[in-house]
Enzyme design. Structure first.
Site, mmCIF file in Angstrom:
data_model
loop_
_atom_site.group_PDB
_atom_site.id
_atom_site.type_symbol
_atom_site.label_atom_id
_atom_site.label_comp_id
_atom_site.label_asym_id
_atom_site.label_seq_id
_atom_site.Cartn_x
_atom_site.Cartn_y
_atom_site.Cartn_z
ATOM 1 N N ASP A 8 0.762 -1.106 0.007
ATOM 2 C CA ASP A 8 -0.101 0.027 -0.059
ATOM 3 C C ASP A 8 0.921 1.203 -0.074
ATOM 4 O O ASP A 8 2.177 1.058 0.532
ATOM 5 C CB ASP A 8 -0.908 -0.074 1.288
ATOM 6 C CG ASP A 8 -2.085 1.219 1.189
ATOM 7 O OD1 ASP A 8 -2.753 1.061 0.291
ATOM 8 O OD2 ASP A 8 -1.886 2.086 1.654
ATOM 9 N N GLU A 10 0.949 5.822 0.177
ATOM 10 C CA GLU A 10 0.250 7.093 0.529
ATOM 11 C C GLU A 10 1.013 8.034 -0.400
ATOM 12 O O GLU A 10 2.235 8.180 -0.609
ATOM 13 C CB GLU A 10 0.335 7.670 1.896
ATOM 14 C CG GLU A 10 -0.207 6.583 2.917
ATOM 15 C CD GLU A 10 -1.632 6.331 2.611
ATOM 16 O OE1 GLU A 10 -2.359 7.160 1.770
ATOM 17 O OE2 GLU A 10 -2.317 5.337 2.954
ATOM 18 N N HIS A 60 -4.326 10.871 4.797
ATOM 19 C CA HIS A 60 -3.126 10.253 5.375
ATOM 20 C C HIS A 60 -2.446 11.116 6.673
ATOM 21 O O HIS A 60 -1.767 10.687 7.381
ATOM 22 C CB HIS A 60 -1.994 9.987 4.411
ATOM 23 C CG HIS A 60 -1.534 11.243 3.659
ATOM 24 N ND1 HIS A 60 -1.088 12.457 4.027
ATOM 25 C CD2 HIS A 60 -1.637 11.189 2.304
ATOM 26 C CE1 HIS A 60 -0.774 13.241 3.147
ATOM 27 N NE2 HIS A 60 -1.364 12.625 2.107
ATOM 28 N N HIS A 154 -5.726 6.935 7.895
ATOM 29 C CA HIS A 154 -5.102 6.108 6.764
ATOM 30 C C HIS A 154 -3.481 6.056 6.833
ATOM 31 O O HIS A 154 -2.913 7.323 6.711
ATOM 32 C CB HIS A 154 -5.594 6.541 5.404
ATOM 33 C CG HIS A 154 -7.018 6.120 5.157
ATOM 34 N ND1 HIS A 154 -7.227 4.752 4.569
ATOM 35 C CD2 HIS A 154 -8.271 6.613 5.473
ATOM 36 C CE1 HIS A 154 -8.549 4.687 4.431
ATOM 37 N NE2 HIS A 154 -9.087 5.585 4.997
ATOM 38 N N ASP A 159 -2.789 0.421 6.677
ATOM 39 C CA ASP A 159 -3.732 -0.174 5.614
ATOM 40 C C ASP A 159 -3.256 -1.622 4.636
ATOM 41 O O ASP A 159 -4.066 -2.373 4.522
ATOM 42 C CB ASP A 159 -3.649 1.004 4.352
ATOM 43 C CG ASP A 159 -4.703 1.995 4.770
ATOM 44 O OD1 ASP A 159 -5.196 1.994 5.951
ATOM 45 O OD2 ASP A 159 -4.901 2.920 4.027
#
Length: 787
Positions: A8, A10, A60, A154, A159
């Site tokens: 994952d 960001e 985030h 997040h 995540d």
């Protein structure tokens, strides 16, 4: 051993190419044989001066200053590649993450291309193929019961860990360890079932051909039967079942093999339930004996109905008094108006009310006498059941026990004349809580007043021809959290009599009576998300997580409280509730806007009326300059000046119906709603949108300036205005500015022939069954005296 890597990221924005956005965090989590090993890699990166957009930062929460001294992505690329090895990659939204990873590798001048060099799988695509619509990570976790409570914001690592748990849950759900997840193209064809389409419910079956000229119209298909091999054959009776897309959602559809017409399968049970819900909301409630013998059940709306009597009993040679439960009374449910002989009149309770001097002294004009109407006495009447002798009380004036009733008249007028809640609070010196409580009281009074008038006068429509228009109106409710600027879209289906402006019904695809907390848990418990729509236990509801992706506009969300309904079910239930009008009238011409949903809803819900030639249905559209279409007939004389339309008959051709074809009634009514209900104002941009040049920021800034924060109150206001329009609002202004001056102003209810008098707001506010009973009682006494 099967090793899998869940990844994952960001980022500072949505697109690495057009927006030049960068990866600012990455996390890789190792999964071996369906077990999270604890081995992971996580790092933040410096985006080299690229700042995070506001929407990205809200997700985030990584500040730009925090990233200044962090390493560059290219410095960690080798470490990332070594961690992956030759394992398969798993993402939730693979296309988004791979696009950024490939771009970062390109900027690092590396030969690595993640999208080509590694086998990768997207869990979102898998969940979407299973559920038939796009589902976000949070929603998928709720469906597969993944705990997300540890995540406050997040982040790539949390995540990725959640996505790893989701991967394992999906793998176990497939009864075996997987190395790649199946996609929709790889799924096996379903075997024929015994009940391959929804069964009839309470005698209702609406799954049949929608083409009224077809021999299959009104004739449902036959369920599968076993063949010689003991297996079920396909559906028979001139039909076949196919999978089709409706509004980008895959659904099962019923195809007529005679004429080729197709339409989606409808759950008869859900349709009946929704129709019953609408009727229950609009039910006229007569006070009756309270002795039902039932214990109170708040969730099911059952009041306390147990009654006891004191009896003496000897226990251990001691005489004690105990309470014995009385059996239910046969008079329970038999109201004081429909069964007046079952009750005695008992005492009357009168309460004197002091009018507050710190509130505006509002003059309430009596509609009949023209005198100032200020109530200083409020009373209630006690009734006694002749069977079980149970006493119960009903308010003669429903405003008894209400706080500050003296402002009710003015407050009602504010609501139906574009009153803004904050301004009403200032003008009338009352708080917001009081305003909303009174709004709920007005709603209940309007429903009861309207249903009583219909109960008494609906028979007067006999012998009349009604020309009705039906359409949808969209409006928005604001967000409830400042950090989440998405709106809720509500759809209002309304049917209007064109000649009188009488609004027969307004139905919203929003159920504010639902026990939404219970239902949300129930959806997960019974696996509702994993079933095809026509096989769900509650197919009439838009499941909360699905509603997020149920529209092209990404800035929409489900309501915070209560549940949205599928438009198909709310429209069909709307038409089903109109049957009480249709059955009374001699003939009905029903015109709707050109919409495939209206076509299916009318022909399948009203089939009995269509087959008996009591109902003519047609779709209307503005005159088109395209080639002539044999299905569409051009109107020669416009109903409204300079507004020629085309007509498509869904039933047999009718020349008289063409002459009256128009959507003027419903269009005009929707315009009135926009102008008179402040919460239904069209969206306006905030000042911040006009200053912010970034389009991604602007998308989240459009809002409804006066929109409600709870769709429940918009729903109530629409019903309040419908009743006000029908019984109070006259055509006086229209008469003054036209050549019809001098004629008596009338309300829509008078024009359509239901009633012969004009009512005022006070008549609605003070309406009660107890008052009707007492008026009838006094009238009978006078008649007996004179006779």
């Amino acid at each position: 051993m099967v090793r899998q890597i869940v990844i994952d990221t960001e980022t500072t924005g949505l697109d690495p190419l057009t927006g030049k956005h960068r990866v600012i965090e990455i996390a890789l989590v190792e999964v071996i044989d369906n077990i999270v090993t604890g081995n992971s890699f996580q790092s933040y990166f410096c985006p080299e001066g690229k700042r995070s957009l506001k929407p990205a930062f809200r997700i985030h929460q990584i500040k730009d200053d925090f990233l200044v001294d962090k390493p560059l992505f290219k410095d960690c690329l080798d470490e990332i590649v070594n961690f992956i090895g030759d394992s398969e990659l798993f993402f939730y939204n693979k296309n988004f993450d791979l696009k950024f990873l490939d771009h970062e590798a390109l900027l690092a001048k590396s030969p690595v291309k993640f999208s080509l060099d590694y086998k990768s799988t997207c869990l979102m695509d898998y969940v979407t193929s299973k559920l038939g619509r796009k589902i976000k990570l949070d929603a998928a976790c709720r469906i597969y019961r993944i705990d997300t409570t540890k995540r406050e914001v997040h982040g790539a690592l949390i995540d990725a860990q959640i996505t790893a748990d989701l991967l394992i849950a999906i793998s176990k759900n497939l009864d075996g360890v997987i190395t790649s997840l199946p996609h929709s193209k790889e799924t096996k064809r379903n075997k024929p079932e015994k009940f391959s389409f929804p069964r009839a419910y309470n005698g209702v079956q609406v799954n049949f051909c929608k083409n009224t000229s077809c021999t299959n119209y009104g004739v449902p298909p036959q369920h599968s039967k076993k063949n010689k091999k003991g297996k079920y054959a396909k559906v028979t009776g001139g039909y076949k079942i196919q999978t089709k897309s409706y509004s980008n959602v895959k659904r099962m559809s019923l195809v007529c093999t005679v004429c080729g017409a197709s339409s989606m399968l409808i759950s008869n049970k859900a349709l009946v339930q929704e129709s019953n819900r609408l009727r229950a909301n609009a039910k006229f409630i007569e006070p009756s004996c309270l002795n039902s013998g039932l214990e109170q059940n708040t969730r099911q709306g059952i009041p306390e109905g147990r009654r006891y009597k004191k009896i003496q009993k000897t226990v251990n040679r001691k005489l004690i008094e105990i309470s014995k439960l009385l059996p239910p009374c046969g008079n329970h449910g038999k109201g004081i108006l429909s069964h007046p002989d079952l009750y005695w009149l008992d005492s009357k309770n009168i309460k004197e009310v002091e009018l507050r001097t710190d509130l505006p002294q509002i003059h309430q004009i009596n509609s009949n006498t023209g005198h100032i109407h200020l109530t200083t006495e409020l009373s209630s009447q006690t009734f006694k059941c002749k069977s079980c002798k149970t006493k119960f009380t009903s308010k003669i004036n429903p405003q008894k026990g209400q706080r500050d009733h003296q402002i009710n008249h003015q407050l009602f007028l504010e609501f139906v004349n574009k009153g803004i809640i904050n301004r009403i609070s200032d003008k009338l010196n009352i708080d917001h809580k009081t305003i909303y409580l009174k709004l709920e009281f007005f709603y209940k009074q309007c429903v009861q007043f309207d249903q009583y008038q219909l109960q008494q006068n609906l028979y007067k429509l006999k012998g009349r021809t009604l020309n009705l228009s039906m359409d949808r109106q969209h409006f928005y409710s604001n967000w409830s959290d400042k950090s989440d600027a998405r709106r809720t879209k509500i759809v209002n289906v309304t049917t209007i009599d064109n000649s009188s402006r009488f609004a027969l019904a307004s139905t919203l695809n929003f159920d504010f009576t639902s026990d939404y907390n219970y239902l949300k848990k129930e959806f997960i418990r019974i696996g509702e998300y994993l079933k095809p729509s026509h096989k769900r236990r509650y197919p009439q509801y838009i499941l909360p997580e699905e509603a997020i992706e149920n529209d092209d506009d990404e800035n929409l969300k489900p309501p915070t409280k209560h549940l949205l309904l599928q438009q198909t079910y709310s429209t069909m239930a709307h038409l089903d509730t109109l049957k009480e009008y249709f059955n009374e009238a001699e003939h009905v011409n029903l015109y709707a806007d050109n919409d495939i949903g209206f076509e299916m809803s009318m022909t399948r819900t009203l089939s009995e009326l269509i087959k008996s030639n009591k109902l003519t249905c047609a779709l209307l559209r503005d005159r088109k300059a395209e080639k002539d279409d044999p299905q569409w007939i051009k109107q020669e004389q416009p109903v409204i000046k300079d507004s020629l339309i085309d007509v498509k008959f869904l039933t047999s051709y009718s020349e008289s119906a063409i002459n009256y074809a128009s959507l003027y009634g419903v269009d005009n009514y929707f315009q009135m709603l926009r102008r008179r209900i402040n919460m239904m104002e069209r969206p306006i941009p905030t000042s911040s949108q006009s200053k912010d040049k970034n389009k991604e920021n602007q998308k989240n800034q459009v809002w409804n300036g006066y929109g409600s924060y709870n769709p429940k109150y918009v729903s109530m206001l629409i019903e309040i205005f419908r009743v006000y329009n029908n019984y109070v609002l006259t055509d006086e202004k229209v008469l003054k500015r036209t050549s019809m001056q001098g004629k008596t102003a009338r309300t829509p209810a008078q024009k359509i022939g239901l009633i012969n008098q004009t009512f005022g707001v006070q008549d609605i506010l003070e309406f009660s069954p107890a008052q009707v009973y007492l008026n009838s009682y006094e009238s009978q006494k006078e008649n007996a005296l004179f006779s």
